[in-house]
Motif scaffolding. Structure first.
Motif, mmCIF file in Angstrom:
data_model
loop_
_atom_site.group_PDB
_atom_site.id
_atom_site.type_symbol
_atom_site.label_atom_id
_atom_site.label_comp_id
_atom_site.label_asym_id
_atom_site.label_seq_id
_atom_site.Cartn_x
_atom_site.Cartn_y
_atom_site.Cartn_z
ATOM 1 N N ARG A 1 4.929 80.687 34.181
ATOM 2 C CA ARG A 1 4.116 81.160 33.063
ATOM 3 C C ARG A 1 5.017 81.643 31.922
ATOM 4 N NH1 ARG A 1 -1.085 83.855 31.849
ATOM 5 N NH2 ARG A 1 -0.642 85.131 30.012
ATOM 6 N N GLN A 2 6.065 82.408 32.264
ATOM 7 C CA GLN A 2 6.972 82.894 31.226
ATOM 8 C C GLN A 2 7.694 81.740 30.528
ATOM 9 O OE1 GLN A 2 9.463 86.338 32.180
ATOM 10 N NE2 GLN A 2 8.160 86.762 33.942
ATOM 11 N N LEU A 3 8.032 80.714 31.302
ATOM 12 C CA LEU A 3 8.673 79.531 30.727
ATOM 13 C C LEU A 3 7.754 78.888 29.692
ATOM 14 C CD1 LEU A 3 10.875 77.254 30.751
ATOM 15 C CD2 LEU A 3 9.527 76.178 32.550
ATOM 16 N N ILE A 4 6.491 78.683 30.053
ATOM 17 C CA ILE A 4 5.542 78.040 29.139
ATOM 18 C C ILE A 4 5.290 78.912 27.914
ATOM 19 C CG2 ILE A 4 3.182 77.179 28.872
ATOM 20 C CD1 ILE A 4 3.168 76.556 31.836
ATOM 21 N N GLU A 5 5.069 80.206 28.141
ATOM 22 C CA GLU A 5 4.751 81.110 27.034
ATOM 23 C C GLU A 5 5.864 81.158 26.002
ATOM 24 O OE1 GLU A 5 1.789 84.619 28.566
ATOM 25 O OE2 GLU A 5 3.912 84.817 29.038
ATOM 26 N N ASN A 6 7.097 80.990 26.450
ATOM 27 C CA ASN A 6 8.235 81.204 25.560
ATOM 28 C C ASN A 6 8.902 79.926 25.082
ATOM 29 O OD1 ASN A 6 8.503 84.226 25.471
ATOM 30 N ND2 ASN A 6 8.577 83.933 27.684
ATOM 31 N N TRP A 7 8.374 78.758 25.460
ATOM 32 C CA TRP A 7 8.996 77.575 24.889
ATOM 33 C C TRP A 7 8.466 77.364 23.485
ATOM 34 C CZ3 TRP A 7 7.268 74.176 29.522
ATOM 35 C CH2 TRP A 7 5.950 73.753 29.382
ATOM 36 N N HIS A 8 9.269 76.674 22.679
ATOM 37 C CA HIS A 8 9.054 76.613 21.231
ATOM 38 C C HIS A 8 9.091 75.176 20.762
ATOM 39 C CE1 HIS A 8 9.427 78.237 17.060
ATOM 40 N NE2 HIS A 8 10.161 77.161 16.858
ATOM 41 N N HIS B 1 20.729 80.611 16.385
ATOM 42 C CA HIS B 1 21.514 81.806 16.710
ATOM 43 C C HIS B 1 20.615 82.938 17.200
ATOM 44 C CE1 HIS B 1 24.637 79.669 14.449
ATOM 45 N NE2 HIS B 1 25.502 80.487 14.969
ATOM 46 N N ASP B 2 19.413 82.597 17.600
ATOM 47 C CA ASP B 2 18.479 83.589 18.135
ATOM 48 C C ASP B 2 19.163 84.368 19.261
ATOM 49 O OD1 ASP B 2 16.362 84.952 19.423
ATOM 50 O OD2 ASP B 2 14.920 83.434 18.800
ATOM 51 N N PRO B 3 19.215 85.705 19.164
ATOM 52 C CA PRO B 3 19.865 86.488 20.219
ATOM 53 C C PRO B 3 19.226 86.308 21.596
ATOM 54 C CG PRO B 3 19.586 87.814 18.239
ATOM 55 C CD PRO B 3 18.820 86.539 18.014
ATOM 56 N N THR B 4 17.938 85.918 21.622
ATOM 57 C CA THR B 4 17.247 85.654 22.884
ATOM 58 C C THR B 4 16.702 84.230 22.831
ATOM 59 O OG1 THR B 4 16.563 87.977 22.935
ATOM 60 C CG2 THR B 4 15.515 86.500 24.510
ATOM 61 N N PRO B 5 17.469 83.241 23.276
ATOM 62 C CA PRO B 5 17.043 81.842 23.125
ATOM 63 C C PRO B 5 15.738 81.548 23.867
ATOM 64 C CG PRO B 5 19.359 81.992 23.775
ATOM 65 C CD PRO B 5 18.778 83.355 23.929
ATOM 66 N N HIS B 6 14.941 80.642 23.306
ATOM 67 C CA HIS B 6 13.765 80.151 24.014
ATOM 68 C C HIS B 6 14.223 79.353 25.234
ATOM 69 C CE1 HIS B 6 10.916 81.185 20.808
ATOM 70 N NE2 HIS B 6 11.816 80.765 19.952
ATOM 71 N N GLY C 1 4.312 66.848 22.256
ATOM 72 C CA GLY C 1 2.978 67.427 22.238
ATOM 73 C C GLY C 1 2.478 67.817 23.618
ATOM 74 N N ALA C 2 3.004 67.184 24.668
ATOM 75 C CA ALA C 2 2.591 67.533 26.025
ATOM 76 C C ALA C 2 2.952 68.986 26.349
ATOM 77 C CB ALA C 2 3.246 66.593 27.035
ATOM 78 N N PHE C 3 4.098 69.442 25.838
ATOM 79 C CA PHE C 3 4.483 70.835 26.066
ATOM 80 C C PHE C 3 3.543 71.774 25.318
ATOM 81 C CE2 PHE C 3 8.520 68.526 26.725
ATOM 82 C CZ PHE C 3 8.816 68.956 28.002
ATOM 83 N N GLY C 4 3.217 71.408 24.084
ATOM 84 C CA GLY C 4 2.287 72.230 23.316
ATOM 85 C C GLY C 4 0.909 72.259 23.943
ATOM 86 N N PHE C 5 0.466 71.133 24.498
ATOM 87 C CA PHE C 5 -0.836 71.073 25.159
ATOM 88 C C PHE C 5 -0.874 72.007 26.367
ATOM 89 C CE2 PHE C 5 -3.322 69.004 28.618
ATOM 90 C CZ PHE C 5 -4.595 69.264 28.111
ATOM 91 N N LEU C 6 0.160 71.952 27.188
ATOM 92 C CA LEU C 6 0.202 72.803 28.378
ATOM 93 C C LEU C 6 0.239 74.282 27.987
ATOM 94 C CD1 LEU C 6 0.155 72.370 31.403
ATOM 95 C CD2 LEU C 6 2.656 72.357 31.394
ATOM 96 N N LYS C 7 0.962 74.602 26.927
ATOM 97 C CA LYS C 7 1.021 75.986 26.463
ATOM 98 C C LYS C 7 -0.359 76.454 25.989
ATOM 99 C CE LYS C 7 3.609 79.057 23.364
ATOM 100 N NZ LYS C 7 4.764 79.152 22.445
ATOM 101 N N ASP C 8 -1.078 75.607 25.257
ATOM 102 C CA ASP C 8 -2.417 75.980 24.806
ATOM 103 C C ASP C 8 -3.378 76.137 25.980
ATOM 104 O OD1 ASP C 8 -1.581 76.009 22.216
ATOM 105 O OD2 ASP C 8 -2.528 74.121 21.632
ATOM 106 N N ILE D 1 -2.386 79.544 37.011
ATOM 107 C CA ILE D 1 -1.182 80.294 36.638
ATOM 108 C C ILE D 1 -1.421 81.179 35.425
ATOM 109 C CG2 ILE D 1 0.476 78.666 37.622
ATOM 110 C CD1 ILE D 1 0.944 77.680 34.715
ATOM 111 N N SER D 2 -2.497 80.919 34.681
ATOM 112 C CA SER D 2 -2.800 81.761 33.526
ATOM 113 C C SER D 2 -3.049 83.199 33.951
ATOM 114 C CB SER D 2 -4.032 81.216 32.792
ATOM 115 O OG SER D 2 -4.355 82.033 31.683
#
Length: 395
Positions: free
Chosen positions: A181-188, A292-297, A41-48, A165-166
């Motif tokens: 920022r791109q790392l946070i935006e694209n983690w899943h 098998h996502d062609p562009t992995p998170h 949840g810490a990753f989700g919190f930072l993303k939000d 960073i936003s």
């Protein structure tokens, strides 16, 4: 780009805990209530916090006091620190991002936000972004390594409850901030729900990535089916090995403009629509589409992937997660399955325990007894069942 370490301080049950040298595939075990969901949840919190702001991210979680560890002073801060490796000017550097969040007069405030890394082999890390309560600076020519005097500080102001960073991370001239920022935006962070993945869906659009809940499975499958046929064929081959009788899976457009999945059992002429196949079949197909996502998170978090899956499939699923990580998408998994653990290496596993209400993080490779047993050919799942992961079982 890969996360090297994570430190949480005053974050719910994590009074002060750290994961170091995080491998491409990291698996976490522990009893219910030890903090596995909180860790993810810490990753989700930072993303939000990044996508919205800190106030909204806290509101979605019950407010600042619900996030703050029990037993600490009301003036304490929630602190998150992430170290990640990033290539800058042709050299891989260890970059540190840290944020300290507090509350003043009932309102959330970012008390300190720092992005730093070493410019050379020696010396202290240089702050390329440094903000306090909405005011600070960022270096906009950070790749100029000639001298400190030539670095250009750009003074900025942001709302006290907004991450610097936003905004700054949108500009490529702030290289490390932009990359983070791109790392946070694209983690899943996966929160897969089988009932949401079933049924026909509006066929408008073509999604590239599976959503957290899996409710766009049909759209993502169609995207891979039409635009990445070799990848889709690899998914089918894996399905055929793991689910008896399945010969094909086809995204089908209905006459009323809806999209559904048809599963073909080789023993029958007519295919089944996804509403009538088993939970395990749907979940396995969804995981294969995700992995098998062609562009992995850059970071993928999955909780308890063993649910609804036959135990003998879990070793192969662990291999799928490892292959995903090797393609460039770091993976964190929580599990309660010894079968899943048996497919892992000793340096891939952590476990959580709780003492006096706070969570502690342990690493399997740092336990001399576990490491010795593994060197002799034992398996982690069996060691866990035999009680060698101290504190990982319910008390």
């Amino acid at each position: 780009m890969r996360i090297e370490s994570l430190r949480l301080k005053n974050y719910k049950s994590f009074r002060d805990a750290e994961m170091n040298a995080i491998p491409p595939l990291a698996v976490i075990v522990g009893a219910n209530g030890t903090g596995k969901t909180t860790l993810f949840g810490a990753f989700g919190f930072l993303k939000d916090c990044l996508i919205f702001n800190v106030s909204k991210a806290l509101q979605a979680r019950g407010g600042f006091r619900e996030l703050l560890s029990r037993g600490v002073g009301s003036d304490a801060c929630v602190e998150i620190e992430i170290k990640f490796r990033l290539e800058i000017s042709g050299v891989e550097r260890l970059v540190t991002y840290s944020v300290s969040i507090g509350e003043e007069k009932g309102r959330a405030v970012v008390r300190r936000e720092i992005l730093r890394y070493k410019r050379g082999r020696h010396g202290q890390p240089f702050h390329f972004l440094d903000f306090r309560a909405g005011s600070g600076y960022a270096i906009n020519n950070e790749e100029d390594f000639k001298s400190d005097e030539e670095l250009e500080r750009e003074e900025q102001k942001v709302a006290p409850d907004t991450l610097a960073i936003s905004g700054l991370g949108q500009f490529e001239r702030f290289k490390a901030a932009n990359a983070f920022r791109q790392l946070i935006e694209n983690w899943h962070v996966s929160d897969f729900h089988i009932d949401q993945a079933r049924g026909s869906k509006d066929a408008v659009g073509m999604d590239e990535h599976l959503s957290a809940s899996g409710d766009n499975l049909q759209l993502v499958a169609r995207n891979i089916y039409e635009n990445h046929p070799k990848v889709f064929q690899a998914i089918l081959q894996s399905m055929q090995k793991r689910v008896p009788g399945i010969s094909t899976v086809t995204p089908k457009l209905t006459d009323d403009g809806r999209l559904l999945l048809q599963f073909k059992d080789g023993a029958f002429t007519d295919p089944f629509i996804d509403r009538y196949v088993s939970d395990g079949t749907i979940k396995m197909f969804a995981y294969l589409v995700l992995l098998h996502d062609p562009t992995p998170h850059p970071l993928l978090c999955v909780e308890e992937p063993e649910n609804q899956l036959y135990p003998s499939l879990l070793g192969e699923l662990a291999e799928e997660f490892r292959a995903y990580a090797q393609r460039g998408g770091q993976v964190l998994v929580s599990t309660h399955s010894p079968d899943f653990l048996n497919a892992l290496e000793v340096d891939e596993v952590f476990w959580l325990s709780k003492r006096q209400g706070y969570t502690h993080i342990h690493r399997a490779r740092e336990d001399a007894q576990i490491a010795a047993y593994m060197a002799d050919g034992d398996q982690l799942g069996y060691l866990w069942k035999q009680g060698f992961f101290a504190g990982a079982d319910p008390q």
